[in-house]
Scaffold this active site. Sequence first.
Site, PDB file in Angstrom:
ATOM      1  N   PRO A  17      83.164 -41.812  56.356  1.00  0.00           N
ATOM      2  CA  PRO A  17      83.781 -42.751  55.393  1.00  0.00           C
ATOM      3  C   PRO A  17      85.296 -42.907  55.484  1.00  0.00           C
ATOM      4  O   PRO A  17      86.038 -42.509  54.592  1.00  0.00           O
ATOM      5  CB  PRO A  17      83.372 -42.137  54.052  1.00  0.00           C
ATOM      6  N   CYS A  18      85.769 -43.558  56.532  1.00  0.00           N
ATOM      7  CA  CYS A  18      87.204 -43.796  56.660  1.00  0.00           C
ATOM      8  C   CYS A  18      87.705 -44.755  55.580  1.00  0.00           C
ATOM      9  O   CYS A  18      88.906 -44.784  55.301  1.00  0.00           O
ATOM     10  CB  CYS A  18      87.557 -44.288  58.061  1.00  0.00           C
ATOM     11  N   HIS A  19      86.791 -45.485  54.937  1.00  0.00           N
ATOM     12  CA  HIS A  19      87.202 -46.376  53.852  1.00  0.00           C
ATOM     13  C   HIS A  19      87.716 -45.595  52.638  1.00  0.00           C
ATOM     14  O   HIS A  19      88.379 -46.157  51.780  1.00  0.00           O
ATOM     15  CB  HIS A  19      86.042 -47.301  53.443  1.00  0.00           C
TER      16      HIS A  19
END
Length: 154
Positions: free
Chosen positions: A120-122
């Site tokens: 989850p780089c978001h």
Amino acid sequence: MVGRVYLEHPVLGIIEICEETDGISSVEFVNGKKSEIKSPLVLKCKKELEEYFYGDRIKFSVTLDVHGTDFQVKCWKELSKIPYGKSISYKVQAENIGNPKAVRAVGGANSKNPISIIIPCHRVIGKNGKLTGYASGLWRKEYLLKREGEIKGR
């Protein structure tokens, strides 16, 4: 390529899910589709992503096959530790990997993350709380954070 399937999201667009020899190797937003190669793992990944979008899943169980530099892999492993519905800054991520001065390098590694949503780089934002840097577009990052409840009405 062992498998490739597509998930069509009404807001985010087409998501391509690919499997290499040892697991899911990419989950990426794409503009079009190629021929699908259905395998049990890509179908499981598609189902888990659908459950995520329906609000029935906050953790993924599919096997991943990530490839990158040692630094990138270290950054991506740290991303996987960020809980659903939470966010951290790039500065905190750099500190968490033991390299507090590598804020820009962390951002660069995150931008190369091949497995969106699952890694989850978001969930990484600027230290001032602003949305910055998302290779697939800030509007997608904002959508994902809103649906996880991390930001409200921004």
